[in-house]
Design a protein around this motif. Structure first.
Motif, short mmCIF file in Angstrom:
data_model
loop_
_atom_site.label_atom_id
_atom_site.label_comp_id
_atom_site.label_asym_id
_atom_site.label_seq_id
_atom_site.Cartn_x
_atom_site.Cartn_y
_atom_site.Cartn_z
N HIS A 232 0.87 -1.42 -0.09
CA HIS A 232 0.01 -0.03 -0.04
C HIS A 232 0.83 1.30 -0.03
O HIS A 232 0.12 2.18 0.00
N SER A 233 2.07 1.29 -0.01
CA SER A 233 2.85 2.40 0.01
C SER A 233 3.25 2.84 -1.40
O SER A 233 3.97 3.86 -1.48
N LEU A 234 2.93 1.71 -2.28
CA LEU A 234 3.22 2.18 -3.74
C LEU A 234 2.58 3.29 -4.32
O LEU A 234 3.16 4.05 -5.14
N LEU A 235 1.39 3.34 -3.83
CA LEU A 235 0.44 4.49 -4.35
C LEU A 235 -0.26 5.05 -3.48
O LEU A 235 -0.49 4.40 -2.15
N SER A 236 -0.72 6.18 -3.62
CA SER A 236 -1.53 7.10 -2.50
C SER A 236 -2.94 6.49 -2.61
O SER A 236 -3.36 5.98 -3.64
N SER A 237 -3.86 6.85 -1.68
CA SER A 237 -5.23 6.41 -1.69
C SER A 237 -5.78 6.88 -2.72
O SER A 237 -6.72 6.49 -3.32
N SER A 238 -5.50 8.33 -2.86
CA SER A 238 -6.31 8.91 -3.93
C SER A 238 -6.04 8.59 -5.37
O SER A 238 -6.97 8.27 -6.26
N THR A 239 -4.81 8.20 -5.72
CA THR A 239 -4.40 7.68 -6.97
C THR A 239 -5.05 6.41 -7.16
O THR A 239 -5.65 5.86 -8.38
N LYS A 240 -4.91 5.51 -6.09
CA LYS A 240 -5.62 4.04 -6.10
C LYS A 240 -7.13 4.16 -6.63
O LYS A 240 -7.54 3.32 -7.42
N ARG A 241 -7.88 5.21 -5.89
CA ARG A 241 -9.18 5.26 -6.03
C ARG A 241 -9.55 5.86 -7.50
O ARG A 241 -10.52 5.39 -8.15
N LEU A 242 -8.67 6.58 -7.93
CA LEU A 242 -8.74 7.15 -9.44
C LEU A 242 -8.76 6.12 -10.53
O LEU A 242 -9.35 6.11 -11.25
N LEU A 243 -7.55 5.32 -10.27
CA LEU A 243 -7.40 4.21 -11.22
C LEU A 243 -8.28 2.97 -10.92
O LEU A 243 -8.67 2.55 -12.10
N ALA A 244 -8.75 2.80 -9.80
CA ALA A 244 -9.98 1.85 -9.78
C ALA A 244 -11.12 2.22 -10.41
O ALA A 244 -12.12 1.54 -10.74
N ILE A 245 -11.26 3.66 -10.60
CA ILE A 245 -12.56 4.20 -11.29
C ILE A 245 -12.45 4.21 -12.81
O ILE A 245 -13.15 3.93 -13.63
N LEU A 246 -11.15 4.66 -13.24
CA LEU A 246 -10.74 4.74 -14.58
C LEU A 246 -10.74 3.41 -15.25
O LEU A 246 -10.99 3.35 -16.33
N ILE A 247 -10.11 2.54 -14.69
CA ILE A 247 -9.73 1.28 -15.23
C ILE A 247 -10.96 0.29 -15.83
O ILE A 247 -11.36 -0.07 -16.92
N PRO A 248 -11.96 0.44 -14.92
CA PRO A 248 -13.61 -0.09 -15.23
C PRO A 248 -13.84 0.81 -16.58
O PRO A 248 -14.65 0.07 -17.34
N LEU A 249 -13.72 2.09 -16.24
CA LEU A 249 -14.43 2.86 -17.21
C LEU A 249 -13.75 2.61 -18.77
O LEU A 249 -14.52 2.49 -19.97
N ILE A 250 -12.51 2.47 -18.70
CA ILE A 250 -11.73 1.88 -19.99
C ILE A 250 -12.32 0.61 -20.58
O ILE A 250 -12.63 0.76 -21.78
N PHE A 251 -12.37 -0.35 -19.71
CA PHE A 251 -13.29 -1.49 -20.27
C PHE A 251 -14.55 -1.24 -20.78
O PHE A 251 -14.99 -1.93 -21.56
N LEU A 252 -15.34 -0.29 -20.27
CA LEU A 252 -16.45 0.22 -20.51
C LEU A 252 -16.52 0.64 -22.03
O LEU A 252 -17.51 0.52 -22.82
N VAL A 253 -15.56 1.58 -22.13
CA VAL A 253 -15.41 2.11 -23.36
C VAL A 253 -15.06 1.01 -24.61
O VAL A 253 -15.66 0.97 -25.65
N ASP A 254 -14.57 -0.02 -24.22
CA ASP A 254 -14.42 -1.14 -24.90
C ASP A 254 -15.50 -2.02 -25.45
O ASP A 254 -15.77 -2.18 -26.56
N VAL A 255 -16.58 -2.05 -24.42
CA VAL A 255 -17.46 -2.48 -24.67
C VAL A 255 -18.54 -1.57 -25.49
O VAL A 255 -19.14 -2.39 -26.53
N LEU A 256 -18.80 -0.38 -25.30
CA LEU A 256 -18.98 0.73 -26.30
C LEU A 256 -18.52 0.59 -27.81
O LEU A 256 -19.39 0.49 -28.81
N LEU A 257 -17.28 0.21 -27.83
CA LEU A 257 -16.48 0.13 -29.18
C LEU A 257 -16.89 -1.05 -29.82
O LEU A 257 -17.12 -1.13 -31.13
N MET A 258 -17.10 -2.12 -29.07
CA MET A 258 -17.50 -3.67 -29.48
C MET A 258 -18.96 -3.48 -30.24
O MET A 258 -19.28 -4.00 -31.37
N ILE A 259 -19.99 -2.53 -29.40
CA ILE A 259 -21.25 -2.41 -30.07
C ILE A 259 -21.32 -1.59 -31.31
O ILE A 259 -21.75 -1.69 -32.08
N THR A 260 -20.48 -0.33 -31.17
CA THR A 260 -20.49 0.82 -32.11
C THR A 260 -19.86 0.00 -33.60
O THR A 260 -20.19 0.20 -34.69
#
Length: 462
Positions: A232-260
């Motif tokens: 847990h010393s490698l990343l700050s809590s705020s960075t982990k929260r940001l990436l935890a939100i960003l990564i699923p959103l990126i995969f969601l964009v993949d899903v939208l690209l698959m559809i379009t």
């Protein structure tokens, strides 16, 4: 529809029976498959040197066919390692912990989500999406990794792929072969898919819960990712929260690209794999900073080590079963009769021509043809044959062509599409870190019961 059954066919069938017997008795089948390849090649070429060369060529063919799956699994595993090492995974899965609180909710939630995604994009990319995110949640809720693999497998490669209601690649193939509209096959397959799906998933869940209550162990082939200790010393809590939100959103964009972009199957899998690779590099550089370049390579190496360790035992077995389809001509050569459609398809046609023509026997025969043609681990290679045989039977005995066609399609895909053929279900097994042969054995009884009941239901629908 007569075919010429040669000594090559009989040798191949003999080894199939032997392999199935070894699997049922929980014995390793790798050497049996190697001997089978050598024997089929020897009886085909009548040459010692060509037979030995065919053995090596069969491995090359199998690796080539499996390579896309090996790559995407390796990259997903590498990405999972850095997510766990950095602690991002803990933050990312926290919301799911509110829904998945016990083994029951884990099994059915993961299964239903897998089915829904697979309807739109086929199971391979769905395995990567579901497994990478929900596997740790399910394990924390008390569901063994093998149970997660069963749910992913049966709902995705079973229910969603056998019906293929959205993409409709499977019903198109069978409908064209049977000479009927695609809509007829889709409509006829609905009750069969529902029956097969309910019977297999409920039976598998009952057996899983029973074994859990009895305290039986559920071995894994690798617990490296699951046991990765977060720093847990490698990343700050705020960075982990940001990436935890960003990564699923990126995969969601993949899903939208698959559809379009209408990306399906291999194209969708490639998009998921490429995205996971970029996430791996970005996250590693943020986590390890100056050592990011070297650590990215290190995680990739670990992912590839895992991938080839899991796939290694399966390559000889896949090589043998690829001989049953078009792989025979690439590996051994033009030694089958000119009218041959491949060994397993020839055996399927032969089965259909030697049985009496009644509605009940017709349904049983289509199930048998589906099982035989599914043994190559594709699921799709034999469904055109199922449509052709369904047309033959319906014309001869005056029953529903659509129902027989749908039965052959459902059977072939459940067997060969990735629920009981070990190398076809490797994506789910590898993502969950379980032995593909153990997963195949776990699925065997539920799928067998499902096929029997579904065949009986089809008899009444005829």
């Amino acid at each position: 529809m007569g075919v010429e059954i040669t000594l090559i066919h009989w040798v191949y069938l003999l080894f199939i029976i032997g392999i199935i017997g070894f699997m049922l008795f929980r014995r390793d089948t790798t050497i049996v498959c190697i001997v089978g390849i050598l024997s089929v090649a020897a009886f085909s070429t009548l040459s010692v040197s060509d037979s030995i060369s065919s053995l090596f060529n069969s491995f090359i063919f199998a690796i080539t066919e499996l390579l896309p799956t090996i790559l995407v699994i390796s990259i997903i595993v590498a990405m999972s390692k850095i997510l766990m090492k950095s602690g991002i995974n803990e933050v990312m899965i926290a919301p799911f912990s509110k829904i998945i609180k016990n083994p029951t909710t884990a099994y059915w939630t993961i299964g239903i989500l897998m089915m829904i995604i697979s309807f739109f994009f086929w199971p391979s990319p769905a395995v990567a999406l579901i497994g990478a995110v929900l596997l740790p949640v399910a394990i924390r809720a008390g569901l063994p990794a093998l149970g997660v693999a069963v749910a992913i497998n049966l709902f995705g490669h079973g229910i969603a792929l056998s019906g293929d209601f959205i993409i409709q690649a499977a019903p198109k193939l069978t409908a064209d072969a049977a000479g009927i509209p695609v809509g007829d096959v889709v409509g006829a397959s609905v009750p069969l898919v529902i029956t097969m799906g309910l019977v297999t998933t409920v039976t598998a869940f009952f057996l899983l819960r029973r074994d859990m209550k009895l305290g039986k162990s559920f071995p894994t082939v690798s617990t490296e990712t699951a046991n990765e200790k977060a720093d847990h010393s490698l990343l700050s809590s705020s960075t982990k929260r940001l990436l935890a939100i960003l990564i699923p959103l990126i995969f969601l964009v993949d899903v939208l690209l698959m559809i379009t972009l209408n990306l399906q199957g291999g194209d969708a899998t490639a998009l998921i794999g490429g995205t996971a690779l970029l996430i791996l590099i970005l996250t590693t550089c943020l986590t390890h900073k100056k050592k990011g370049l070297e650590e990215s390579t290190n995680y990739l190496v670990q992912g590839f080590q895992f991938g080839f360790r899991v796939f290694g035992p399966v390559i000889p077995i896949a090589a043998f079963f690829y001989l049953g389809d078009a792989g025979f001509y690439t590996i051994i050569g033009e030694y089958l009769p000119k009218s041959s459609e491949g060994i397993v398809n020839d055996l399927g046609v032969a089965l259909a021509t030697i049985v009496p023509l009644t509605p009940e026997v017709g349904a049983i025969t289509l199930t048998g043809v589906g099982i035989l043609t599914g043994l190559d681990g594709s699921g799709f290679s034999g469904i055109s044959l199922a449509g052709s045989i369904a047309q033959l039977f319906s014309a001869a005995i005056g029953v529903s062509t659509a129902t027989l066609t749908a039965l052959g399609q459902v059977t072939a895909i459940w067997v060969g599409g990735g629920t009981i053929i070990p190398w076809a279900l490797i994506p789910a097994a590898a993502i969950c870190g379980v032995d593909p042969f153990e997963l195949a054995r776990r699925n065997l009884l539920p799928v067998a019961i499902g096929l029997i009941i579904t065949t009986i239901v089809a008899m009444f629908l005829l």
